[in-house]
Design a protein around this motif. Sequence first.
Motif, short mmCIF file in Angstrom:
data_model
loop_
_atom_site.label_atom_id
_atom_site.label_comp_id
_atom_site.label_asym_id
_atom_site.label_seq_id
_atom_site.Cartn_x
_atom_site.Cartn_y
_atom_site.Cartn_z
N ARG A 181 -42.49 12.97 -64.71
CA ARG A 181 -43.02 14.32 -64.55
C ARG A 181 -43.87 14.44 -63.29
N ASN A 233 -42.51 16.36 -59.87
CA ASN A 233 -43.20 17.59 -59.47
C ASN A 233 -43.68 17.51 -58.04
N LEU A 250 -52.80 21.06 -61.56
CA LEU A 250 -52.11 21.19 -62.84
C LEU A 250 -51.54 19.86 -63.29
N VAL A 255 -52.38 17.76 -66.55
CA VAL A 255 -51.36 17.46 -67.56
C VAL A 255 -51.35 15.96 -67.86
N SER A 261 -55.84 27.61 -71.45
CA SER A 261 -55.67 26.23 -70.98
C SER A 261 -54.49 25.58 -71.70
N ILE A 306 -51.29 26.92 -70.14
CA ILE A 306 -50.97 26.32 -68.83
C ILE A 306 -50.41 24.92 -69.02
N LEU A 307 -50.98 24.17 -69.98
CA LEU A 307 -50.46 22.83 -70.27
C LEU A 307 -49.01 22.90 -70.74
N ALA A 342 -46.65 23.86 -67.95
CA ALA A 342 -46.37 22.74 -67.04
C ALA A 342 -45.38 21.78 -67.67
N LEU A 343 -45.50 21.56 -68.99
CA LEU A 343 -44.55 20.66 -69.65
C LEU A 343 -43.14 21.26 -69.64
N GLU A 369 -41.96 23.42 -67.47
CA GLU A 369 -41.48 23.44 -66.09
C GLU A 369 -40.99 22.06 -65.66
N ALA A 370 -41.63 21.01 -66.19
CA ALA A 370 -41.24 19.65 -65.84
C ALA A 370 -39.79 19.39 -66.24
N ILE A 425 -37.63 20.44 -63.62
CA ILE A 425 -37.71 19.55 -62.46
C ILE A 425 -36.94 18.25 -62.70
N TYR A 426 -36.78 17.84 -63.97
CA TYR A 426 -35.92 16.68 -64.23
C TYR A 426 -34.49 16.96 -63.75
N LEU A 453 -33.66 18.96 -61.33
CA LEU A 453 -33.68 18.90 -59.87
C LEU A 453 -33.60 17.45 -59.40
N LEU A 454 -34.32 16.56 -60.13
CA LEU A 454 -34.32 15.14 -59.78
C LEU A 454 -32.93 14.55 -59.87
N LEU A 505 -30.88 15.70 -57.02
CA LEU A 505 -31.20 14.98 -55.78
C LEU A 505 -30.60 13.59 -55.79
N PHE A 562 -28.22 12.31 -52.82
CA PHE A 562 -28.62 11.35 -51.79
C PHE A 562 -28.18 9.93 -52.09
#
Lengths: 224, 80
Positions: A166, A170, A203, A207, B53, B56-57, B60-61, B63-64, B67-68, B70-71, B74, B78
């Motif tokens: 994570r 990010n 953030l 987290v 709060s 937001i936590l 973020a979890l 959203e992660a 992003i996995y 996206l990883l 990538l 590459f």
Amino acid sequence: MGEHWVGFIGSLHVHWDTLITMWIAMAFVIILSFVLTRNLNIKPDKTQTIAESILRFFTGSLAGVKNGEKHVPLIASLFLFILFANLMGQLPLKLIRLQQGELASPTNDINMTAAMAVIVLFYYLYHGFKEKGIHAIWHGFSVSGIIMFFVELLEMITRPLSLAIRLFANILAGEILVMVMVSICAIALPIPFMLFEIFVAFLQAFVFMMLTIAYVSSAVSEEQ
Amino acid sequence: MEETKTISDLMYIGAGLAVGLAAMGAGIGLGIATKGFMEGAARQPELIDNLQSKFILGAALAEACGIYGLLVALILFFMR
């Protein structure tokens, strides 16, 4: 981005750029904590007030955990280190030319984040075993107890994996985003994205800290 | 030679699918989280600080997870 300046110490691979930026971030944290804790007094002056408010943030986050005060050192050093490490990606350190790679945040290297995640794994396992003995992972001879044992074993892999990936992904995604914006238009366009990356730095540090607290809390709390 | 070219072409499709599907899931998750936060905040405005709060936590979890994807995209791009 994504490339590292690989060197060798003996037969070990070393990412020099990560190592340099990591030591800079560590120096920031050490100097900050050294400066803020000079001349402690009953009647706090300006720097002591800042230090106390930072510390109160960590003790407040640990309020629900049994013997929460005991975990402040790990939580505080993780948060401050990750915060400084993430924020360093927005400094113009990339102007310094290296052989390979570039000086960016050390947290864009998965080795860095994986090391911190493994530290968290051993920390909460140690406190779980210290608090509950073998019952930290073993819930007795029953069907649900044995299933839970395998779930606990699986969590030992998935928790550090998700923590490491994570944070790493990010920060790397943020750098790629800024780089794409720079290649579209280098003037003024990347600024909002860099401001967003500063928000992401806070953030992600938050987290990482909150998840560490959740893992430690579930390890030391009494079973239902 | 011809076969490796086909595989690398398929990898581009895979990278696009990885990031697209992951973004879809993360978007749905973020939407549900925001809906819950808004409803809670509208019903009990005095709890907003506490809810914010945690929202937001959770955001973020969620959203992660995007992003996995996206990883993975990538890595497909590459590390051919």
